[in-house]
Motif scaffolding. Structure first.
Motif: not given
Length: 356
Positions: A72-84, A150-158
């Motif tokens: 949730x913290x790293x995920x996309x903000x979900x700005x496109x509601x059409x993708x649900x 469920x939901x996808x996990x954003x790849x980790x980066x540093x």
């Protein structure tokens, strides 16, 4: 074995672990990542149950908080509601990791007042409720968790380095996502083991052991029992949260069913097999419990009595539960200290001391 010999053995083991991605195929690397994630969380349960003596069957809940917290913290903000798609805060992955671990710690802190009033089996039964509450929340809060899907996990980066599928060439050797995550997992496990050993060798560690042996005696010696019991839950939950983050990175997609009650039982088995108060034992126990069903599934066609996934007969997962269930009984009867205690008894130093 002398100290210098132990160091040499340790260096050889480290060198082998670092060289693993050069030789192993994808199946083995993936299994190793799952084992590392479980090892991180198992260290936390060892500190809580083995060292502090508090029975918890809610470890899967805290792991889920870490996993979904990171997504949730790293995920996309979900700005496109059409993708649900489930929403997210789109934070940098490092901040998301820290935030997910802290969220798991807060969840442990919120439960610690209840833990302070209960003991033994009653504490274990109360903690089971967290798992079922967590399952309901994960399925119902679909806007954050993705629900059943469920939901996808954003790849980790540093520092500009991303642990994704993009190939990276180092001295003519290509590193893909699994190889990158392998080294990240080794770093997390090593850091978690080092910190746990630091706790055990310090005053807080001795205080937790005193509480485990006798809360009355610990209080007489000046130990603030409620504070230390609560701190043990917070630290254990944060370990579980970090393990959950790495599980999300290893699976790349998480679903609620992963974090059910049986998953919590698996962690109890891990620390019992390895040795309830042993950090190294927790790592070994995690490797056994996580790897065994995957190995049985991988070699199902070559093993007697075990059917391949989807076929009629004894499934690999059920077979593995029978095997390490029997192993737990054997450990409790013949080696209460677990695999770690057995290794100490078989070590040359212990043999010399017993014959002296």
């Amino acid at each position: 074995m002398s100290r210098s010999q132990s160091r040499i053995v340790g260096l050889v083991v480290v060198a082998m672990l670092l060289a693993v991605p050069y030789f192993l195929e994808e199946f083995w690397l993936q299994m190793g990542l799952f084992a590392m994630a479980a090892a991180i969380a198992a260290i936390g349960l060892t500190l809580l149950s083995g060292v502090a003596g508090q029975l918890s069957l809610a470890h899967a809940f805290y792991i889920a908080v870490g996993a979904y917290g990171y997504c949730y913290l790293a995920g996309d903000s979900g700005s496109d509601p059409g993708l649900d798609l489930p929403s997210g805060l789109n934070l940098p992955p490092v901040l998301a990791l820290i935030g997910a671990v802290l969220l798991a710690g807060v969840a442990g802190a919120l439960f610690s007042p209840i833990a302070g009033r209960l003991r033994g089996i009653y504490l274990g039964l109360a903690s089971i409720g967290l798992v079922f509450v967590g399952q309901h929340i994960l399925r119902a809060a679909s806007g954050v968790t993705g629900g059943f899907n469920g939901r996808d996990a954003e790849p980790f980066s540093v520092l500009g380095f991303t642990f994704d599928a993009t190939p990276m060439n180092v001295l003519g050797v290509e590193y893909h996502q699994l190889e990158k995550l392998w080294y990240l997992g080794l770093l997390f496990v090593a850091a978690g083991a080092w910190y746990a050993h630091s706790i055990l060798g310090s005053r807080p560690g001795r205080a937790l052991e005193a509480i485990r042996d006798s809360e009355v005696a610990a209080a007489v010696m000046g130990v603030n029992v409620p504070v230390y019991r609560g701190a043990a839950f917070v630290v254990s939950s944060m370990y579980a949260g970090l393990g959950g983050v790495f599980i999300a990175l290893a699976y790349q997609r998480i679903v609620p069913d992963t974090f059910g009650f049986l998953y919590s039982l698996d962690f109890v088995v891990m620390i019992v097999l390895g040795g309830v108060a042993s950090v190294r034992g927790a790592i070994v126990g995690a490797a056994v419990v996580i790897c065994l069903p995957q190995l049985l599934d991988h070699y199902a066609t070559s093993l007697p009595l075990v059917a391949a996934a989807g076929d009629d007969g004894l499934q690999p997962t059920d077979a593995s539960r029978f095997l390490y269930g029997g192993a737990v009984v054997a450990v409790l009867i013949f080696s209460p200290g677990g695999l770690a205690g057995l290794a100490r008894r078989l070590s040359p130093r212990h043999t010399k001391e017993s014959t002296a």
